[in-house]
Design a protein around this motif. Structure first.
Motif, short mmCIF file in Angstrom:
data_model
loop_
_atom_site.label_atom_id
_atom_site.label_comp_id
_atom_site.label_asym_id
_atom_site.label_seq_id
_atom_site.Cartn_x
_atom_site.Cartn_y
_atom_site.Cartn_z
N GLN A 625 0.76 -0.96 0.11
CA GLN A 625 0.22 -0.14 -0.06
C GLN A 625 0.82 1.35 0.03
O GLN A 625 0.67 2.02 -0.68
CB GLN A 625 -0.91 -0.15 1.27
N TRP A 629 0.85 4.13 -2.89
CA TRP A 629 0.53 6.00 -2.51
C TRP A 629 1.70 6.58 -2.82
O TRP A 629 1.45 7.77 -3.25
CB TRP A 629 0.24 5.72 -1.03
N SER A 630 3.11 6.14 -2.53
CA SER A 630 4.07 6.95 -2.87
C SER A 630 4.15 7.44 -4.31
O SER A 630 4.51 8.54 -4.67
CB SER A 630 5.41 6.52 -2.23
N ASN A 633 1.49 10.09 -5.39
CA ASN A 633 1.83 11.36 -4.75
C ASN A 633 3.08 11.82 -5.23
O ASN A 633 3.38 12.79 -4.63
CB ASN A 633 1.60 11.14 -3.20
N TYR A 655 1.60 8.90 6.09
CA TYR A 655 0.63 7.90 5.68
C TYR A 655 0.13 6.99 7.04
O TYR A 655 -1.06 6.67 7.08
CB TYR A 655 1.41 7.01 4.73
N VAL A 711 -2.61 16.06 -1.60
CA VAL A 711 -3.28 14.51 -1.33
C VAL A 711 -4.44 14.32 -0.79
O VAL A 711 -5.37 13.71 -1.14
CB VAL A 711 -2.15 13.98 0.01
N PHE A 717 -6.64 9.47 -5.04
CA PHE A 717 -5.85 8.86 -4.21
C PHE A 717 -6.83 8.30 -2.94
O PHE A 717 -6.61 7.35 -2.16
CB PHE A 717 -4.93 9.94 -3.60
N GLU A 720 -8.42 5.32 -3.46
CA GLU A 720 -7.53 4.27 -3.76
C GLU A 720 -7.03 3.84 -2.33
O GLU A 720 -7.14 2.72 -1.75
CB GLU A 720 -6.09 4.86 -4.34
N ILE A 721 -7.12 4.79 -1.17
CA ILE A 721 -6.66 4.52 0.19
C ILE A 721 -7.79 4.15 1.07
O ILE A 721 -7.41 3.31 2.16
CB ILE A 721 -5.93 5.96 0.76
N GLN A 725 -7.50 1.92 4.49
CA GLN A 725 -7.99 2.57 5.60
C GLN A 725 -9.41 2.05 6.50
O GLN A 725 -9.24 2.06 7.70
CB GLN A 725 -8.34 4.02 5.26
#
Length: 927
Positions: A625, A629-630, A633, A655, A711, A717, A720-721, A725
């Motif tokens: 993950q 994410w990195s 972003n 994060y 972000v 994003f 995606e997260i 989460q």
């Protein structure tokens, strides 16, 4: 002694006062709370949001209400048979114009009634602060502030004062001569000659002032100064010519911007004061008063002086004697010159009173058993209970992930040393220098230390301080104990390995610290040695706090749920066996200490930690993950001066924070984005890598905030997260319920920080002092209790299904506190018995019993659920737990009732987890 059954922490300030607290006493009683635990309520600096910047410890803070409001709150509590545990601040007061005792010292110097009240070194070796106290309260250098007209002389009914924006400092009476004699001849002419009665009065004022220092002391001096000031004010208000004279002199002394020479008179007048105004950064390197940590605006009190002790506690003792305070919590006990002596005095004065102390203990460090108190305020328990939800077996994997992603140093011990050295050399350089000055005097009194230079001693001393393994030792007039000796020996061995070239200096320091005195020393020289040791002990605590908690904990980001006050994130979690051992020791030694999971000082909310701990169970998924994410972003970062902002370590921190704090509900229309930006800026300043409070880098900070904005505004994003989460949030709920039950049933008094009966997703202060919606909590509790009376299983099913709304946490707290209140002796005095768990998922359960006479309670909580249930599932029933069970010791009862669900079960020597957890995710079985 009144032992609280459960405490509830209030953060009092102007926005939440005595009347507000009074309105929710009924609610707290209904919840099961027996004692409120109040932040400092004494007069603090105007607008204080926390109360620790006290200006008068003998006055109730008027911003919290009147004395009548205070009494009304006490009466309401007493009507409910509730107690009041009060947080007090014996170590320090605000360096502020409202602090009348300090202002008295600044005005009268050695003639002040309170000359020895504050911890000031009046005999400092540096000439510019010898006989004066540094006042590092300005935002720019002294010369600039002076010639920019930022320092102004003013006159009012209280007399002459030096003003820097909101800071107002008194002018010593002797300096009035310089002020009044300026253009005195012109005043005589304007009045019509020197024989004018009012001019004669002016001359009389000058005569009285000139004779005050040599002829008058004590109360008579104070009376004469008051008479002189009163006479001058009378002339000022009644004679227009004298008013013009004073106003012209004020204008003259305040100079003319653009004309540096015009400020000479004010500069000279300032040089005569018992204080030296300076740029605030000076306090880090040259200082002659002891501060709270590195806060210039908090000046320490010499509470070891019996006069200061009595005055500082006068109102506190009065309220204890009247039964209004039923307990005390002592803030920053390690800041005191002699904590042991202080606590003995406090106990002698307060008698049979509940007393807890704010004390940070390192792993395996014990609270001094000779202290006459009930224990700590609960950070030690917080670290233990938090640690058992971190999956230890994944430590190596997380170290690899962290090193690869953040390219960070995983050597926690080395980083601890480096960050403490940083604080020694920058933020506490002046304090270390002061200590080295004392050590130089000590060494000069010995043939073995006579050749040591101050430079060499300071270098050796800095090494010892940076390597010191605990907050402090407790050597005093009674000598040193074996535990102190062990810590000193340990640090000196380590220091000799670090700087072998300073071997002789280190050997000398070791002898001094171990009180190995030479026969030739006089009693005065021996006392100086002991004074050095006790001064060093006052410095190791602030160094540990600033170097580790307020620096390293924002740099070492392997798993930030472990970066908590009193914690050691270099240790990846805590075993259940160690948790049981800790609780057994607490029951034996400190059965009534406080147990906390959130406080006003914790780095993040208790439920943020509960979520992030769940990440420790899934290293592969986490790594996947974070990499994704990195990549998403990367374009949001800014390249400045050959660096990408934020750096990868700060990004990794962000994060984890995002996963831990993202709300259950809708974010749009809330202040979440602003709160996050405020937090990350505080975090990077505390880290002191790219920016710092002492040297802020606006480029880095602005770029980091832009990154956070970008972000959180990126819908792609966020989409995606969110699956990950939300998954972590679900497992975090069960971790939270487990830690809540453990806190309320382990040996000690469970403490609930305000608002945490709902999900606590806050950042560090000031974020965790946001207003609490008590109206909503009152309504929810009422609803829960009514439904529980009618059909508790139906209510529980609803709470489990809608667990994101936090009602389930409040329900649990209410049920377990009811059980505590019904079985007070069991939970206050009962033995602590670790229980053996067997079966397929034995490592996923923490269980223990409390036993008092024939009564037994079993606390049963799950953990490490990510591989046991899917995110949308609940850890209930035998189909989940299969053969996992508790093996009961012989002699245990066979019939039990779950205090949470009101259901009964039979044990027959075993308790099946699936049966105990049939309806609710944790269980509290009572025989």
């Amino acid at each position: 002694m009144r032992i609280p059954t459960a405490t509830y922490r209030f953060q009092f300030h102007a926005g939440f006062n005595f009347e507000d607290a009074k309105q929710i006493v009924d609610y707290l009683a209904e919840l099961g709370i027996t004692d409120i635990y109040a932040s400092p309520i004494f007069k603090a600096r105007k607008g204080s949001s926390h109360g620790y910047d006290v200006v008068d410890s003998n006055q109730i803070n008027p911003e919290l209400g009147t004395r009548e409001d205070f009494e009304a709150l006490v009466s309401e509590l007493q009507a409910k048979n509730m107690g009041w545990v009060q947080d007090i601040v014996p170590n320090h007061m605000a360096y502020d114009s409202e602090n009348s005792l300090l202002m008295d010292v600044l005005e009268n110097g050695p003639d002040s009634e309170y000359f020895d009240y504050f911890d000031i070194n009046w005999d400092h070796p540096y000439e510019d602060i010898k006989g004066r106290v540094l006042a590092p309260l300005m935002g720019s250098f002294y010369g600039e502030a002076l010639e920019n007209g930022e320092i102004q002389l003013k006159y009012d009914e209280t007399g002459l004062s030096v003003n820097y924006y909101n800071t107002k400092l008194p002018v010593r009476i002797e300096s009035y001569v310089k002020f009044i004699t300026h253009s005195l001849g012109q005043l005589a002419r304007e009045l019509g000659g020197r024989q004018h009665p009012d001019f004669i009065k002016v001359l009389a004022i000058l005569y009285l002032i000139k004779n005050i220092p040599s002829e008058v002391k004590g109360k008579e001096r104070y009376d004469q100064i008051a008479f002189v000031k009163g006479l001058l004010w009378e002339l000022y208000t009644e004679n227009p010519a004298i008013k013009d004279f004073v106003d012209r002199n004020i204008e003259f002394f305040n100079g003319e911007k653009g004309n540096p020479e015009s400020f000479n008179q004010l500069d000279t007048l300032l040089s005569e004061q018992f204080y030296r105004l300076s740029f605030w950064k000076v306090g880090a390197e040259e200082i002659n008063y002891r501060r709270f940590f590195t806060v210039n605006e908090l000046i320490s009190v010499k509470v070891e002086e019996i006069k200061a002790f009595r005055r500082n506690h006068a109102l506190i003792f009065h309220l204890v004697e009247d039964g209004k305070f039923t307990g005390l919590r002592i803030d920053h006990i390690d800041g005191l010159y002699d904590p042991t002596e202080y606590l003995k005095r406090l106990r002698d004065r307060t008698g049979d009173l509940y007393i807890a102390v704010e004390k940070i203990l390192e792993q395996k460090e014990n609270l001094p058993e000779y202290w006459p108190i009930e224990g700590t305020s609960g950070y030690d328990f917080l670290i233990q209970v938090n640690g058992i939800f971190c999956q230890q077996e994944n430590e190596e994997k997380f170290s690899e992930i962290y090193q690869k992603f953040a390219r960070a140093n995983n050597n926690y011990g080395q980083l601890s040393y480096e960050k403490k050295r940083l604080i020694v050399e920058r933020n506490l350089a002046g304090d270390v220098d002061n200590l080295a000055q004392v050590l130089k005097r000590v060494s000069g009194q010995s043939r073995y230390g006579n050749d040591f230079t101050r430079f060499g001693l300071q270098k050796a001393l800095s090494e010892v301080l940076a390597l010191f393994p605990v907050y402090r030792t407790y050597i005093n007039q009674d000598g040193l104990r074996e535990s102190d000796r062990i810590y000193i020996k340990e640090v000196m061995e380590e220091a000799r390995r670090h700087v072998p070239q300073l071997l002789k200096e280190l050997n000398f320091i070791e002898k001094v610290l171990l009180l190995e005195e030479e026969e030739s020393l006089t009693a005065e020289q021996k006392e100086l040695r002991r004074h050095f040791v006790m001064r060093l002990q006052q410095l190791t605590g602030p160094l540990m706090a600033k170097g580790i908690e307020d620096t390293l904990f924002y740099v070492y980001n392997r798993l930030i749920s472990l970066n908590e006050v009193g914690g050691n994130p270099g240790q990846f979690g805590i075993s259940v066996a160690d948790f049981h051992e800790f609780n057994q020791k607490q029951q034996e030694t400190w059965p009534h200490k406080m147990n906390a999971t959130a406080t006003h000082d914790t780095k993040r909310g208790e439920d943020v930690r509960a979520r992030i701990n769940a990440i420790s169970e899934i290293p592969e998924e986490w790594e996947k993950q974070v990499k994704a994410w990195s990549e998403m972003n990367r374009s949001k970062k800014k390249k400045m001066k050959n660096r990408l902002i934020p750096d990868v370590n700060d990004e990794y921190f962000f994060y984890q924070t995002l996963i831990g704090t993202y709300p259950f509900g809708e974010v749009k229309g809330t202040d979440y984005h602003d709160r996050m930006k405020n937090f990350v800026i505080k975090a990077v300043r505390e880290a002191k890598v790219h920016t710092a409070w002492l040297r802020p880098d606006s480029d880095y900070e602005n770029a980091y905030m832009d990154f956070v904005d970008a972000v959180l505004a990126d819908e792609k994003f966020l989409a995606e997260i969110q699956p990950f989460q939300k998954t972590i949030a679900q497992y975090g709920i069960f971790n939270s319920l487990s830690q809540t039950l453990l806190k309320a049933t382990a040996p000690g008094v469970p403490d609930f920080y305000q608002g945490t009966e709902f999900w606590d997703l806050s950042h560090v202060d000031p974020d965790n002092r946001r207003p609490v919606n008590f109206e909503e909590r009152v309504a929810v509790l009422k609803e829960i209790k009514e439904k529980a009376e009618k059909d508790i299983l139906s209510l529980i099913a609803d709470l489990v299904a809608t667990r994101e709304d936090a009602r389930i946490k409040m329900f649990l707290i209410n049920r377990i506190l009811a059980a505590r209140n019904e079985n007070i002796e069991l939970f206050q005095s009962g033995d602590y018995i670790p229980l053996e768990v067997t079966g397929k998922f034995s490592d996923r359960v923490v269980a223990f019993a409390r036993k008092y006479e024939d009564k037994v309670a079993i606390a049963l909580t799950p953990r490490f659920l990510t591989s046991l249930i899917k995110p949308e599932e609940v850890p209930l029933g035998e189909q989940v737990w299969e053969d996992t069970r508790i093996e009961l010791p012989q002699g245990m009862p066979s019939a039990w009732k779950d205090a949470i669900t009101a259901q009964t079960i039979q044990s027959n020597g075993k308790v099946l987890i699936g049966e105990a957890l049939q309806h609710f995710p944790v269980a509290l079985l009572i025989s």
